[in-house]
Design a protein around this motif. Sequence first.
Motif, mmCIF file in Angstrom:
data_model
loop_
_atom_site.group_PDB
_atom_site.id
_atom_site.type_symbol
_atom_site.label_atom_id
_atom_site.label_comp_id
_atom_site.label_asym_id
_atom_site.label_seq_id
_atom_site.Cartn_x
_atom_site.Cartn_y
_atom_site.Cartn_z
ATOM 1 N N TYR A 76 -21.080 -15.979 -31.271
ATOM 2 C CA TYR A 76 -19.637 -16.166 -31.325
ATOM 3 C C TYR A 76 -19.201 -16.464 -32.760
ATOM 4 N N SER A 77 -18.187 -15.746 -33.218
ATOM 5 C CA SER A 77 -17.681 -15.968 -34.570
ATOM 6 C C SER A 77 -16.333 -16.679 -34.562
ATOM 7 N N ARG A 78 -15.827 -17.001 -33.381
ATOM 8 C CA ARG A 78 -14.551 -17.719 -33.253
ATOM 9 C C ARG A 78 -14.781 -19.082 -32.588
ATOM 10 N N PRO A 79 -14.218 -20.143 -33.141
ATOM 11 C CA PRO A 79 -14.361 -21.456 -32.491
ATOM 12 C C PRO A 79 -13.861 -21.451 -31.056
ATOM 13 N N LEU A 80 -12.770 -20.720 -30.788
ATOM 14 C CA LEU A 80 -12.180 -20.709 -29.452
ATOM 15 C C LEU A 80 -13.191 -20.245 -28.411
#
Length: 290
Positions: A76-80
């Motif tokens: 995952y490259s997004r914190p969300l």
Amino acid sequence: MAAVTMRLSEIGQQLRAFRLESGMRADEIAARLGVSRAALYRYEKGEVIKLDTVQRLAELLKVSPLTLLGIGVEYYSRPLSFFERVRQVEEEADQILQISDPVAYLVTSPEYDSILNRAIAEQVENKQLIEQYQEIFASRRESYRLRRPTMITMLSEQSIERFLQRGVGEAIPMSDELRIEARKVAAMEIGRIAELIEAEPIGLQFSLLADVESTTNCILMRGRERMMLAINPFRCDMSPAATTGVSLVTSAPEAVNAHQRVIEVLWAESCKGKEAAERLRSLLAQHAIQ
């Protein structure tokens, strides 16, 4: 039958996390898959999903079908999307072992969320993104409150010092006035951790990595069926719009076992009890706001 149901549920959880990671709207993904948006939501809830749909979805999201089925490594490259996946795994975990941020988010105060939300609102224009982020973290905290899995957290003394110097939302630009408030909340959180260490509540333990150079944040979450590992470059007090790293989630035994061994060694060597509480109070005194 129970195992099959659980597997479908996990596929649905990963589907939602990957959807958030892609940044695509649900109706857009549904159209590309050739299914209705209602069907996509049903898949996310754990209903039966056809293998050819899994294949198309994997191609669309640019992941391996094995990863989508929970066999490989999830990136995952997004914190969300990362924190959404962590939320899902935490909901089924009986034990959480972690090398953490300067705090353990699940036991932070409402003031922590309040100051962080104000800082994020000043910098992020996408209100939907902010609402999703807040919803995920609120759900994580509520799940912990209701289920109370045992939790062991090791905190880095170096990261605590930076936390006290810069406050909550260290990497988020904010006004001088808000930065002072963020520092006050940071000091309050560290003080609460010192109190928790002294109180020794059942199922909640902290220790301090006082003489260890910075180490990778990771979380081991043990459920009834298996243990999951999350390696995390994303702090819980960063902007949801940040794209400064790649996190991963896996249940691969070699990865889980290697990190478990490291955590066990660090726990044995870390400061605990009265010594840890005293060190935290010393740090508070050194970085008191004048």
